[in-house]
Design a protein around this motif. Structure first.
Motif, PDB file in Angstrom:
ATOM      1  N   ASP A   7       6.384   9.921  -8.236  1.00 47.84           N
ATOM      2  CA  ASP A   7       6.406   8.840  -8.417  1.00 47.84           C
ATOM      3  C   ASP A   7       4.959   7.956  -8.339  1.00 47.84           C
ATOM      4  O   ASP A   7       4.131   8.423  -7.731  1.00 47.84           O
ATOM      5  CB  ASP A   7       7.249   7.773  -7.804  1.00 47.84           C
ATOM      6  CG  ASP A   7       8.667   8.486  -7.878  1.00 47.84           C
ATOM      7  OD1 ASP A   7       9.002   9.042  -8.817  1.00 47.84           O
ATOM      8  OD2 ASP A   7       9.519   7.870  -6.953  1.00 47.84           O
ATOM      9  N   ASP A   8       4.715   6.984  -9.006  1.00 49.65           N
ATOM     10  CA  ASP A   8       3.714   5.804  -9.015  1.00 49.65           C
ATOM     11  C   ASP A   8       1.965   6.373  -9.665  1.00 49.65           C
ATOM     12  O   ASP A   8       1.444   5.737  -9.540  1.00 49.65           O
ATOM     13  CB  ASP A   8       3.372   5.483  -7.432  1.00 49.65           C
ATOM     14  CG  ASP A   8       4.481   5.137  -6.585  1.00 49.65           C
ATOM     15  OD1 ASP A   8       5.383   4.567  -7.324  1.00 49.65           O
ATOM     16  OD2 ASP A   8       4.428   5.127  -5.619  1.00 49.65           O
ATOM     17  N   HIS A  66       8.509   4.275 -14.419  1.00 49.68           N
ATOM     18  CA  HIS A  66       8.502   3.858 -13.009  1.00 49.68           C
ATOM     19  C   HIS A  66       8.422   2.377 -13.013  1.00 49.68           C
ATOM     20  O   HIS A  66       7.901   1.972 -11.969  1.00 49.68           O
ATOM     21  CB  HIS A  66       7.787   4.631 -12.340  1.00 49.68           C
ATOM     22  CG  HIS A  66       8.141   4.630 -10.622  1.00 49.68           C
ATOM     23  ND1 HIS A  66       9.457   4.633  -9.976  1.00 49.68           N
ATOM     24  CD2 HIS A  66       7.316   4.414  -9.410  1.00 49.68           C
ATOM     25  CE1 HIS A  66       9.641   4.333  -8.921  1.00 49.68           C
ATOM     26  NE2 HIS A  66       8.092   4.046  -8.474  1.00 49.68           N
ATOM     27  N   HIS A  70       6.169  -2.184 -10.735  1.00 49.74           N
ATOM     28  CA  HIS A  70       6.509  -1.669  -9.304  1.00 49.74           C
ATOM     29  C   HIS A  70       6.960  -2.901  -8.636  1.00 49.74           C
ATOM     30  O   HIS A  70       6.556  -3.121  -7.319  1.00 49.74           O
ATOM     31  CB  HIS A  70       5.386  -0.872  -8.523  1.00 49.74           C
ATOM     32  CG  HIS A  70       6.123   0.202  -7.667  1.00 49.74           C
ATOM     33  ND1 HIS A  70       6.872  -0.334  -6.373  1.00 49.74           N
ATOM     34  CD2 HIS A  70       6.415   1.503  -7.699  1.00 49.74           C
ATOM     35  CE1 HIS A  70       7.248   1.050  -5.836  1.00 49.74           C
ATOM     36  NE2 HIS A  70       7.043   1.861  -6.664  1.00 49.74           N
TER      37      HIS A  70
HETATM   38 ZN   LIG Z   1       7.375   3.995  -6.699  1.00 47.16          ZN
END
Ligand SMILES: [Zn+2]
Length: 226
Positions: A7-8, A66, A70
């Motif tokens: 992720d990210d 994602h 965020h």
């Molecule tokens: Zn994340």
């Protein structure tokens, strides 16, 4: 079997991570953070960020979404638009990589959370726990959140912690095998702009050791959602 998810990203270790995966012949799912592609605060060079994401797509990894920003669960009313903004980034990358259009897998920032609230009542305040308010938003736009069987707090690790991370991941896969389950590992190849920063060197080393061990034990990898 086990599936690796990151992720990210993209971030400073994405290139090294892609090298490790390529060497092991393993494909993973990258749930990209739109902002880390389009604005690239982790390196100040959006062209570099874009080329890393394109490399992942061209090497057969699955690109997922994602969100763009965020946001935390309390900003649930902004989820639908931020999800679409992130999805547009992933679709553009896929098109540029020459991949066919299709559904974009999605993972909620922070995963599914319980929300604690203090509610007034005639006899005083009570503490209540409710379901993540983002789930009805996902339902309304026909999206599903892809969760994991374990995360490993890898965003908290120091550069030398790769050994310990590998041991935790191996133990988790053994546990899943004992339960007759496949393992979906949640890891991170970048950050969100939080004080944890963007450098995930321990994750790269942990994955390298895990893939060596997986080869020895003949564990197979797969990608989610397919
Ligand atoms: Zn994340």
């Amino acid at each position: 079997m086990f599936a690796l998810t990151f992720d990210d990203g993209p971030g400073p270790v994405t290139s090294d991570l892609l090298d490790v995966l390529q060497k092991a012949g393993v494909r993973a799912t990258f749930f990209l953070l739109g902002r880390n592609v389009e604005e690239a605060p982790w390196c100040g060079d959006p062209a570099k960020a874009r080329s890393l994401a394109l490399r992942a797509a061209r090497e057969g990894h699955v690109l997922g979404n994602h969100t763009y920003s965020h946001f935390r669960p309390d900003r649930w009313h902004e989820l639908a638009s931020d999800l679409r903004k992130g999805e547009a980034v992933v679709r553009a990358l896929r098109g540029e990589a020459g991949l066919p259009d299709g559904p974009v897998p999605f993972r909620l920032p922070y995963g599914v959370r319980l929300i604690e609230q203090t509610l007034p009542s005639p006899s005083g305040n009570i503490n209540a726990v409710s379901l993540d308010p983002r789930l009805p938003v996902l339902a309304s736009i026909g999206r599903a959140h892809l969760h994991w069987t374990s995360d490993f707090d890898d965003w908290t690790l120091r550069p030398g912690d790769g050994d310990a991370l590998a041991k935790k991941m191996i133990a988790h896969i053994e546990q899943c095998i004992a339960l007759g389950m496949d393992a979906v590992l949640d890891l991170h190849d970048s950050g969100t702009g939080s004080p944890s920063g963007y450098d995930r060197r321990a994750t790269v080393e942990g994955v390298r050791q895990l893939l060596d061990e997986a080869k020895r034990r003949k564990w197979k990898s797969y990608t989610i959602p397919t």
